[in-house]
Every structure is written in C-alpha cells, then in structure tokens.
Design a protein around this motif. Structure first.
Motif, mmCIF file in Angstrom:
data_model
loop_
_atom_site.group_PDB
_atom_site.id
_atom_site.type_symbol
_atom_site.label_atom_id
_atom_site.label_comp_id
_atom_site.label_asym_id
_atom_site.label_seq_id
_atom_site.Cartn_x
_atom_site.Cartn_y
_atom_site.Cartn_z
ATOM 1 N N ILE A 21 22.277 -12.963 -17.235
ATOM 2 C CA ILE A 21 22.535 -13.509 -16.116
ATOM 3 C C ILE A 21 22.821 -15.055 -16.485
ATOM 4 O O ILE A 21 23.571 -15.579 -15.761
ATOM 5 C CB ILE A 21 21.151 -13.487 -15.292
ATOM 6 N N LEU A 25 25.988 -17.144 -15.075
ATOM 7 C CA LEU A 25 25.849 -18.006 -14.229
ATOM 8 C C LEU A 25 26.634 -19.433 -14.723
ATOM 9 O O LEU A 25 27.281 -20.173 -14.106
ATOM 10 C CB LEU A 25 24.297 -18.580 -14.070
ATOM 11 N N LEU A 28 30.149 -18.864 -14.295
ATOM 12 C CA LEU A 28 30.328 -19.448 -12.797
ATOM 13 C C LEU A 28 30.322 -20.765 -12.394
ATOM 14 O O LEU A 28 30.643 -21.212 -11.416
ATOM 15 C CB LEU A 28 29.510 -18.615 -11.673
ATOM 16 N N TYR A 30 27.871 -22.989 -13.272
ATOM 17 C CA TYR A 30 26.434 -23.866 -13.018
ATOM 18 C C TYR A 30 26.188 -24.472 -14.448
ATOM 19 O O TYR A 30 26.243 -23.915 -15.504
ATOM 20 C CB TYR A 30 25.443 -22.832 -12.586
ATOM 21 N N ARG A 31 25.556 -25.705 -14.220
ATOM 22 C CA ARG A 31 25.382 -26.689 -15.357
ATOM 23 C C ARG A 31 23.997 -26.838 -15.256
ATOM 24 O O ARG A 31 23.203 -26.789 -14.375
ATOM 25 C CB ARG A 31 25.923 -27.666 -15.179
ATOM 26 N N GLY A 32 23.310 -27.064 -16.549
ATOM 27 C CA GLY A 32 22.106 -27.528 -16.712
ATOM 28 C C GLY A 32 20.993 -26.332 -16.992
ATOM 29 O O GLY A 32 19.946 -26.438 -17.059
ATOM 30 N N LEU A 33 21.522 -25.240 -17.097
ATOM 31 C CA LEU A 33 20.660 -24.220 -17.171
ATOM 32 C C LEU A 33 20.202 -23.850 -18.773
ATOM 33 O O LEU A 33 21.097 -23.731 -19.484
ATOM 34 C CB LEU A 33 21.229 -22.789 -16.680
ATOM 35 N N GLN A 34 19.080 -23.745 -19.037
ATOM 36 C CA GLN A 34 18.812 -23.308 -20.482
ATOM 37 C C GLN A 34 18.216 -22.156 -20.688
ATOM 38 O O GLN A 34 18.471 -21.465 -21.784
ATOM 39 C CB GLN A 34 17.531 -24.377 -20.812
ATOM 40 N N GLN A 35 17.456 -21.441 -19.912
ATOM 41 C CA GLN A 35 16.831 -20.179 -19.890
ATOM 42 C C GLN A 35 16.777 -19.466 -18.640
ATOM 43 O O GLN A 35 16.258 -20.024 -17.624
ATOM 44 C CB GLN A 35 15.587 -20.162 -20.693
ATOM 45 N N VAL A 36 17.233 -17.976 -18.572
ATOM 46 C CA VAL A 36 16.678 -17.041 -17.535
ATOM 47 C C VAL A 36 16.015 -15.941 -17.800
ATOM 48 O O VAL A 36 16.467 -15.636 -18.934
ATOM 49 C CB VAL A 36 17.808 -16.703 -16.668
ATOM 50 N N ARG A 37 14.880 -15.813 -17.410
ATOM 51 C CA ARG A 37 14.117 -14.382 -17.867
ATOM 52 C C ARG A 37 13.449 -13.680 -16.586
ATOM 53 O O ARG A 37 13.353 -14.348 -15.715
ATOM 54 C CB ARG A 37 12.667 -14.868 -18.547
ATOM 55 N N GLN A 38 13.955 -12.433 -16.579
ATOM 56 C CA GLN A 38 13.688 -11.677 -15.361
ATOM 57 C C GLN A 38 12.517 -10.851 -15.492
ATOM 58 O O GLN A 38 12.153 -10.396 -16.616
ATOM 59 C CB GLN A 38 14.737 -10.621 -14.967
ATOM 60 N N VAL B 41 11.541 -11.228 -10.082
ATOM 61 C CA VAL B 41 11.092 -12.596 -10.110
ATOM 62 C C VAL B 41 12.225 -13.155 -11.171
ATOM 63 O O VAL B 41 12.205 -12.439 -12.259
ATOM 64 C CB VAL B 41 9.662 -12.756 -10.254
ATOM 65 N N ASP B 43 12.558 -16.348 -13.693
ATOM 66 C CA ASP B 43 11.999 -17.946 -14.107
ATOM 67 C C ASP B 43 13.283 -18.369 -14.927
ATOM 68 O O ASP B 43 13.762 -17.962 -15.899
ATOM 69 C CB ASP B 43 10.990 -17.481 -15.506
ATOM 70 N N GLN B 45 14.910 -22.079 -16.325
ATOM 71 C CA GLN B 45 14.510 -23.334 -17.162
ATOM 72 C C GLN B 45 15.813 -24.278 -17.003
ATOM 73 O O GLN B 45 16.881 -23.689 -17.304
ATOM 74 C CB GLN B 45 14.433 -23.074 -18.544
ATOM 75 N N ASN B 47 17.649 -28.244 -16.993
ATOM 76 C CA ASN B 47 17.419 -29.415 -17.755
ATOM 77 C C ASN B 47 18.506 -30.224 -17.509
ATOM 78 O O ASN B 47 19.818 -29.947 -17.049
ATOM 79 C CB ASN B 47 17.608 -29.311 -19.345
ATOM 80 N N GLN B 57 21.110 -26.755 -6.755
ATOM 81 C CA GLN B 57 21.738 -25.662 -7.773
ATOM 82 C C GLN B 57 20.666 -24.171 -7.769
ATOM 83 O O GLN B 57 21.300 -23.221 -7.615
ATOM 84 C CB GLN B 57 21.789 -26.223 -8.820
#
Lengths: 80, 80
Positions: A21, A25, A28, A30-38, B41, B43, B45, B47, B57
C-alpha cells in the motif's frame, strides 16, 4: 453494549500488505509517507451481560479467537 | 506523525465474514453476542508535513485509495 477489538501485527512482524500500500501511494504521488501497516477491527454488539462480564468475555474472544498470538496483538474497547 | 484510518462496511451492507465469526463464537459457547462486523484499520506514519497538510492528505488517501465508497465508509484520526 458496543465493543471494538483492534487486531494488529506485532511491531517486529513484517507487513508486506502495508508495504505494498505504501509503495502504491508513493506511486500515486503522495509525499511524506514513512510507513503503512494494516490491521483488523471487529465491531461487536453484546447484550444481557454486565459490564464486567462483557469485558471479560471480550478479552477471551479477542485472545482466543480473533488474534493469532504468534504474530498479532489486540486491544479491546468497551462502550456503554 | 502517526495517523489511523478505520475503514468499515456501511451499516446497510451485509457482512458475511462478520456473520461467520458470530456463528463460530456462538458455536464455541460465547453468550450474549448480537452482531459482529469486521473492518480494516491502517496505521500510517507521516513525516515532514504540517498537521493541516497531513490531515488533508490523509483524508484524500482514505477516500480515494483505502475505501470503496460504494460499500465502505472511513474515519481518520491524527495523533501529534
């Protein structure tokens, strides 16, 4: 009585679905994302139990049925 | 900055997965359960964004990527 159980992967466990994911992202734009956990959330409606009974039953359900204790952890919330 | 996106089925949409869990729990002897509904859900992160940018965003990601607007709804939470 309404309750919610959150089941998420333990922090030490790799989450390939979340990583996919995250990369999607970023692709697509999107900036500034560091981690996604579902994780999973269970909305449970309970009736005819005291608050204490409901809390205890909820914990048992979360621990014994909804969570795989090897890789997942859970959190229960009970509303009035 | 930590954020959480909850994606759940709309109340009007049937949840066969939740119904299966409900019946399984009843079969295991748990009493007083009326309804179980399962959701997701995420989660996330973030930055290097201001709180307002992060909020905007996050809403875009939840609406455009994480949620199927035909059958699902979402809720975003942003921690500091």
């Amino acid at each position: 009585m309404k309750a919610r159980v959150y089941v998420t992967l333990k922090k030490t466990v790799l989450d390939p679905q979340g990583q996919t994911i995250l990369r999607a992202l970023e692709g697509l734009g999107y900036r500034g994302l560091q981690q996604v956990r579902q994780g999973k959330v269970f909305d449970i409606q309970l009736n005819g139990l005291s608050k204490l009974e409901a809390q205890q039953q909820l914990e048992r359900i979360a621990r014994d049925v909804l969570t795989n204790p090897v890789i997942e952890e859970f959190r229960c919330e009970l509303e009035d």
